[in-house]
Design a protein around this motif. Structure first.
Motif, PDB file in Angstrom:
ATOM      1  N   CYS A  37       2.000   8.036  -9.560  1.00 32.56           N
ATOM      2  CA  CYS A  37       2.418   8.449  -8.261  1.00 32.56           C
ATOM      3  C   CYS A  37       1.319   8.978  -7.537  1.00 32.56           C
ATOM      4  N   GLY A  38       0.590   9.963  -7.896  1.00 35.83           N
ATOM      5  CA  GLY A  38      -0.415  10.549  -7.316  1.00 35.83           C
ATOM      6  C   GLY A  38      -1.536   9.759  -6.946  1.00 35.83           C
ATOM      7  N   MET A  39      -1.772   9.041  -8.108  1.00 38.84           N
ATOM      8  CA  MET A  39      -3.027   8.043  -7.619  1.00 38.84           C
ATOM      9  C   MET A  39      -2.790   7.009  -6.723  1.00 38.84           C
ATOM     10  N   ASN A  40      -1.411   6.689  -6.317  1.00 38.94           N
ATOM     11  CA  ASN A  40      -1.163   5.848  -5.426  1.00 38.94           C
ATOM     12  C   ASN A  40      -0.641   6.522  -3.975  1.00 38.94           C
ATOM     13  N   LEU A  41      -0.563   7.649  -4.075  1.00 39.77           N
ATOM     14  CA  LEU A  41       0.071   8.555  -2.751  1.00 39.77           C
ATOM     15  C   LEU A  41      -1.142   7.979  -1.569  1.00 39.77           C
ATOM     16  N   VAL A  42      -2.206   7.952  -1.702  1.00 44.88           N
ATOM     17  CA  VAL A  42      -3.393   7.842  -0.992  1.00 44.88           C
ATOM     18  C   VAL A  42      -3.718   6.505  -0.600  1.00 44.88           C
ATOM     19  N   LEU A  43      -3.330   5.314  -1.358  1.00 44.19           N
ATOM     20  CA  LEU A  43      -3.930   4.135  -0.900  1.00 44.19           C
ATOM     21  C   LEU A  43      -3.162   3.416   0.260  1.00 44.19           C
ATOM     22  N   PRO A  44      -2.071   3.832   0.714  1.00 45.67           N
ATOM     23  CA  PRO A  44      -1.532   3.187   2.028  1.00 45.67           C
ATOM     24  C   PRO A  44      -2.487   3.504   3.089  1.00 45.67           C
ATOM     25  N   PHE A  45      -2.878   4.576   3.217  1.00 40.63           N
ATOM     26  CA  PHE A  45      -3.471   5.274   4.654  1.00 40.63           C
ATOM     27  C   PHE A  45      -5.144   5.449   4.275  1.00 40.63           C
ATOM     28  N   LEU A  46      -5.640   5.121   3.186  1.00 41.41           N
ATOM     29  CA  LEU A  46      -7.205   5.104   2.898  1.00 41.41           C
ATOM     30  C   LEU A  46      -7.859   4.485   3.943  1.00 41.41           C
ATOM     31  N   PRO A  47      -7.726   3.329   4.403  1.00 42.88           N
ATOM     32  CA  PRO A  47      -8.433   2.707   5.362  1.00 42.88           C
ATOM     33  C   PRO A  47      -8.289   3.830   6.818  1.00 42.88           C
ATOM     34  N   LEU A  48      -7.206   4.072   7.032  1.00 37.54           N
ATOM     35  CA  LEU A  48      -7.068   4.819   8.128  1.00 37.54           C
ATOM     36  C   LEU A  48      -7.998   6.175   8.112  1.00 37.54           C
ATOM     37  N   TYR A  49      -7.747   6.467   6.828  1.00 37.79           N
ATOM     38  CA  TYR A  49      -8.520   8.068   6.649  1.00 37.79           C
ATOM     39  C   TYR A  49     -10.027   7.924   6.850  1.00 37.79           C
ATOM     40  N   ASP A  65     -16.692  -2.375   9.424  1.00 40.42           N
ATOM     41  CA  ASP A  65     -17.076  -1.258   8.359  1.00 40.42           C
ATOM     42  C   ASP A  65     -16.218  -0.785   7.695  1.00 40.42           C
ATOM     43  N   VAL A  66     -15.053  -0.611   8.223  1.00 35.75           N
ATOM     44  CA  VAL A  66     -13.926   0.118   7.513  1.00 35.75           C
ATOM     45  C   VAL A  66     -13.402  -0.665   6.323  1.00 35.75           C
ATOM     46  N   VAL A  67     -13.466  -1.886   6.528  1.00 30.65           N
ATOM     47  CA  VAL A  67     -13.063  -2.766   5.309  1.00 30.65           C
ATOM     48  C   VAL A  67     -14.268  -2.528   4.122  1.00 30.65           C
ATOM     49  N   ARG A  68     -15.497  -2.531   4.610  1.00 33.07           N
ATOM     50  CA  ARG A  68     -16.574  -2.379   3.578  1.00 33.07           C
ATOM     51  C   ARG A  68     -16.574  -1.019   3.070  1.00 33.07           C
ATOM     52  N   TRP A  69     -16.352  -0.139   3.653  1.00 35.54           N
ATOM     53  CA  TRP A  69     -16.224   1.425   3.259  1.00 35.54           C
ATOM     54  C   TRP A  69     -15.149   1.219   2.212  1.00 35.54           C
ATOM     55  N   THR A  70     -14.070   0.932   2.731  1.00 37.41           N
ATOM     56  CA  THR A  70     -12.619   0.904   1.722  1.00 37.41           C
ATOM     57  C   THR A  70     -13.040   0.237   0.675  1.00 37.41           C
ATOM     58  N   GLY A  71     -13.827  -0.737   0.460  1.00 35.94           N
ATOM     59  CA  GLY A  71     -13.886  -1.392  -0.800  1.00 35.94           C
ATOM     60  C   GLY A  71     -14.698  -0.930  -1.714  1.00 35.94           C
TER      61      GLY A  71
END
Length: 399
Positions: A23-35, A46-52
């Motif tokens: 649960c903790g590992m997946n908490l941040v996935l939805p908003f990681l590109p937004l963060y 650039d957001v897509v590359r950094w997220t990758g």
């Protein structure tokens, strides 16, 4: 030395711990590109590359260290490896909430990979205390803890991000992982047996890995296919939806595969008991590949959600089937190391997949990622089909 817990009690304690960690590992996935955008990266490419890179970073060090942790677990015990992973990830994840640049976030993800491996070690520990006649049921039940965590985590993460902000979600995640580690420290007991250390026995044990090589290869190819879409799914959803509560909807897009997992995993598990894990893997991989068709041609968010749900129905038959194959093919004295290598294969796929997906999306558009992923999953199905040795358990000595 304290007696080990009855296997059923150990199962439910580890279920709670697995749920909390996943649960903790997946908490941040939805908003990681937004963060990442909040950290000063604004161009979509650039957001897509950094997220990758940031998603993949953790798996670089995980891939390198998992065989080492597995070998140590065979010599020193699984519990200490669970505590290493849990406490380490809790601290590093909390620190991600105070970063001020994407480079700092990338560095912490690399460090977090050194401490990872909690789920695979929990599987190895449970396998070591469960009677053989109950191992399939026990490991299947334990897997539902990770599935439930992956389901609820994105929903909670998206909701929390909407109300408390991105940084505080990392603090919450660290606290959740810390609680899971304390539960393991207080309630899990493990009976340790002195390992054999003769060079002859070590050489014999390494030869026992040969039947496992096709499993490791299948894990690698499968995970490349599954992870290639993860870095871009939130951004892709954003291109299909312009309404309110984007973070919550992004969490639903990620979580809906977990909802489908809860239906697909037990069903495919029963199918695997009847027809074998190899055939189940072939079916699951083929149908998961076809589930990317509605996602590639999505005209709105509803089509994307339908495709993600169909995908989740068949994901449930993949990694659990591979874990069962490791349990069947690995002798007891090398199970920790075997799970370490299998996890390393998965982490290598987690590393390669996001890089492939993010760079394809940036260069050729989102649809290209779905087509390539379909091809990778079909390739994996062909590989499993060609390795008929996965149907049979070799006659190995376990003393």
């Amino acid at each position: 030395m304290p007696a080990p817990l009855p296997w059923k009690k150990s199962l439910w304690i580890l279920w709670v711990a697995n749920f909390s960690i996943t649960c903790g590992m997946n908490l941040v996935l939805p908003f990681l590109p937004l963060y990442i955008g909040q950290l000063g990266v604004h161009d979509l490419g650039d957001v897509v590359r950094w997220t990758g890179w940031i998603v993949a970073a953790q798996f670089i060090t995980s891939f390198l260290t998992q065989p080492l942790w597995g070998a140590i677990a065979d010599r020193r015990g699984r519990k200490i490896m669970l505590l290493r992973a849990g406490f380490g990830m809790a601290i590093v994840t909390a620190l991600m909430g105070i970063v001020t640049s994407p480079w700092q976030l990338l560095s912490l993800r690399l460090l977090n990979g050194v401490f990872s491996g909690f789920i695979s070690m929990a599987v190895s520990l449970q396998a070591s205390v469960t009677p053989p006649e109950h191992s399939g049921k026990a490991l299947g039940t334990l897997q539902t803890g990770a599935i439930a965590g992956s389901l609820i985590g994105p929903l909670i993460g998206g909701l929390l991000a909407s109300f408390i902000g991105y940084s505080k979600v990392f603090f919450f995640t660290g606290a959740l992982m810390l609680c899971a580690s304390i539960v393991v420290m207080l309630f899990i007991r493990e009976e340790r047996k002195p390992p054999s250390t003769t060079k002859k026995r070590q050489r014999t044990q390494w030869r026992l890995f040969r039947p496992l090589l096709p499993v490791f290869a299948a894990s690698l190819i499968t995970q490349i296919g599954m992870m290639s879409i993860e870095p871009i799914v939130t951004v892709y959803a954003k291109t299909l939806y312009n309404g309110n509560h984007l973070e919550l909807l992004a969490g639903l897009v990620v979580a809906i595969t977990g909802i489908a997992n809860l239906f697909g995993a037990p069903t495919l598990g029963r199918v695997g008991d009847r027809i074998g894990q190899r055939k189940t893997l072939i079916i699951a991989l083929t149908m998961a590949a076809l589930a990317f068709i509605p996602q590639a041609f999505a005209l709105n968010i509803s089509m994307l959600l339908i495709g993600r749900f169909l995908l989740g129905l068949f994901i449930g038959g993949m990694i659990p089937s591979l874990n069962v194959l490791v349990l069947k093919l690995a002798p007891v004295q090398i199970q920790g190391t075997a799970y370490g290598f299998n996890t390393s294969s998965l982490f290598l796929g987690n590393l390669i997949g996001p890089l492939v997906g993010s760079h394809l999306a940036a260069a050729y558009g989102f649809s290209s990622v779905f087509y390539v992923t379909m091809g990778i999953l079909l390739l994996s199905a062909g590989f499993v089909y060609a390795n008929r040795s996965l149907e049979h358990q070799p006659d190995v000595k376990t003393t």
